[in-house]
Design an enzyme around this catalytic site. Structure first.
Site, mmCIF file in Angstrom:
data_model
loop_
_atom_site.group_PDB
_atom_site.id
_atom_site.type_symbol
_atom_site.label_atom_id
_atom_site.label_comp_id
_atom_site.label_asym_id
_atom_site.label_seq_id
_atom_site.Cartn_x
_atom_site.Cartn_y
_atom_site.Cartn_z
ATOM 1 N N TYR A 383 0.818 -1.211 0.000
ATOM 2 C CA TYR A 383 0.000 0.000 0.000
ATOM 3 C C TYR A 383 0.857 1.269 0.000
ATOM 4 C CZ TYR A 383 -1.404 3.537 3.482
ATOM 5 O OH TYR A 383 -1.538 4.678 4.221
ATOM 6 N N GLY A 386 2.784 1.614 -3.347
ATOM 7 C CA GLY A 386 1.859 1.949 -4.429
ATOM 8 C C GLY A 386 1.393 3.390 -4.349
ATOM 9 N N CYS A 387 1.093 3.860 -3.138
ATOM 10 C CA CYS A 387 0.674 5.253 -2.983
ATOM 11 C C CYS A 387 1.814 6.209 -3.312
ATOM 12 C CB CYS A 387 0.173 5.499 -1.564
ATOM 13 S SG CYS A 387 -1.448 4.774 -1.236
ATOM 14 N N ARG A 388 3.039 5.812 -2.981
ATOM 15 C CA ARG A 388 4.184 6.651 -3.329
ATOM 16 C C ARG A 388 4.253 6.871 -4.832
ATOM 17 N NH1 ARG A 388 10.548 4.940 -2.496
ATOM 18 N NH2 ARG A 388 11.454 6.695 -3.643
ATOM 19 N N PHE A 391 1.724 9.487 -5.841
ATOM 20 C CA PHE A 391 2.162 10.865 -5.625
ATOM 21 C C PHE A 391 3.271 11.252 -6.610
ATOM 22 C CE2 PHE A 391 0.061 10.150 -1.529
ATOM 23 C CZ PHE A 391 -0.671 11.322 -1.421
#
Length: 422
Positions: A383, A386-388, A391
């Site tokens: 998670y 993936g979020c990095r 952004f």
């Protein structure tokens, strides 16, 4: 067809990553730095019955699919490589029939997902309507009550689970989190003796920062574990005269006339339809001339669907919703009595924050696995990495919006230009 041939067929192009499978087949360059290793038939079933991110997540979290070339606590590099390769084509019905025959019908029968997965939206009605108090409490508990010890391993000494603001690219995560609180404190023009309400306060980082500087700070959180940890930290620092964190819905706060209200990472959980009442609540809790600061993840436009995709909704933030900063500013303006003074995008800072949290997870991997189990630790590594990427690619952003409450009879006494250090 073997599994590698099926994978290659569905992809429809030459692989840059390496694919290997439990049937002994493989595809892609043998010397590729990154790849996928499909380890079990159960993993195949997850991929077939939930094509896309959800199936990949189920297989990965359960340990049936391995990302080769990265640590499970930080699969960022592998995810970057896969993001460029995993663009599946739409084969003809004849090709799909051949794939189905090769796989076997048993793989098309849905099976139970990993226990880390939250119920789909349509099955959450037992917890109440979306963004009702009971359902919000369940959603917050799912994500934030994992384990305080686990969060300490991931977040580090700052124990702050929101975007840090880096004074420079060489700053540590702890320095950046302290700088974030410093910036918010200055934007809100707080001074000794003032009163601050911090809604969705987490482990009380903003409350303690303000209390150390003589501000009477009240924080509220729906997470029981967060509230208990925060109150203990307040007591340990001898800040009880100034700081308090309550296990409470923010809507149950009865006090008013605050000099400032901060919301750091809560808007994502509110629901777009509830923005008018949410911003209206903050306005009503302020004294005339008081300031509010809203810090939240946003989309880069105002047209995209608000609801999160299945991975985020099932494995990260159930019922979470995002919109563009333009929508947030409009909703603040539309409640009346509030004037937006300033906004800024801090997208790059969140990518750096996630980088540092992934590094913490890698460094503390054995302890994290011992605390929450390997599957949950893998879920968190996936998670955050993936979020990095999200952004990095401007798929999501992070915005500060600062506003002031108008008095009917006077203008707010704020400086003509921004008064804080950037």
């Amino acid at each position: 067809m073997n599994l590698a041939e099926i994978f290659q067929t569905l992809l429809g192009k030459e692989l840059q990553i390496r694919f290997t499978a439990y049937d002994g087949s493989s595809a892609g360059p043998a010397d590729a730095e990154f790849g996928l290793n499909l380890k079990t038939p159960r993993g195949t079933t997850y991929l077939v019955t939930a094509p896309g991110d959800l199936g990949l997540t189920r297989a990965y979290v359960s340990g049936d699919l391995e990302l080769v070339g990265g640590h499970p606590g930080d699969p960022y590099g592998a995810l970057q490589a896969l993001a460029g390769d995993l663009q599946f084509t739409k084969p003809s019905p004849l090709v799909l029939a051949g794939v189905a025959k090769s796989l076997g019908l048993e793989h098309f029968k849905p099976i139970s997902p990993p226990p880390q997965e939250a119920l789909p939206r349509w099955r959450r009605f037992a917890e109440g309507l979306r963004h009702s108090r009971g359902r919000d409490a369940e959603a917050i508990g799912y994500h934030y009550d994992v384990s305080n010890d686990f969060y300490e391993l991931v977040l580090g000494p700052a124990m702050t689970y929101t975007c840090a603001i880096y004074p420079d690219r060489n700053a540590t995560a702890e320095q950046a989190q302290e700088n974030k609180y410093r910036l918010i404190f200055e934007k809100l023009a707080l001074k000794p003796g003032d009163r601050l309400l911090d809604i969705g306060c987490g482990w009380g980082g903003m409350v303690r920062y303000a209390a150390r500087r003589g501000v009477h700070a009240l924080g509220v959180t729906l997470s029981k574990e967060q509230a208990e940890w925060a109150q203990e930290a307040i007591a340990d620092e001898g800040l009880g005269e100034f700081g308090e964190v309550r296990h409470s819905d923010y809507r149950d706060v009865v006090e008013g006339d605050f000099d400032a209200v901060s919301s750091i990472g809560l808007t994502e959980h509110i629901g777009i339809a509830n923005y008018p009442s949410y911003f209206g609540f903050m306005r009503d809790k302020l004294r005339p001339g008081g300031l509010l600061l809203n810090h939240c993840i946003t989309r880069p436009d105002n047209q995209s669907r608000g609801k999160a995709g299945p991975f985020i909704d099932r494995y990260v933030f159930p019922d979470g919703e995002l919109t563009g900063v333009g929508t947030i500013i409009s909703k603040i303006q539309d409640v009346g009595g509030l004037e937006v003074l300033h906004e800024e995008n801090l997208r790059e800072h969140y990518a750096m924050t996630l980088r540092d949290w992934n590094a913490n997870l890698v460094e503390n991997w054995d302890a994290a696995v011992a605390e929450v189990g390997e599957n949950t630790a893998r879920q968190w590594g996936l998670y955050m990495a993936g979020c990095r990427i999200g952004f990095d690619l401007d798929i999501v952003e992070l915005h500060h919006v600062l506003a002031v409450k108008h008095d009917k009879d006077s203008q707010p006494n704020t400086p003509l230009r921004p008064w804080w250090n950037p």
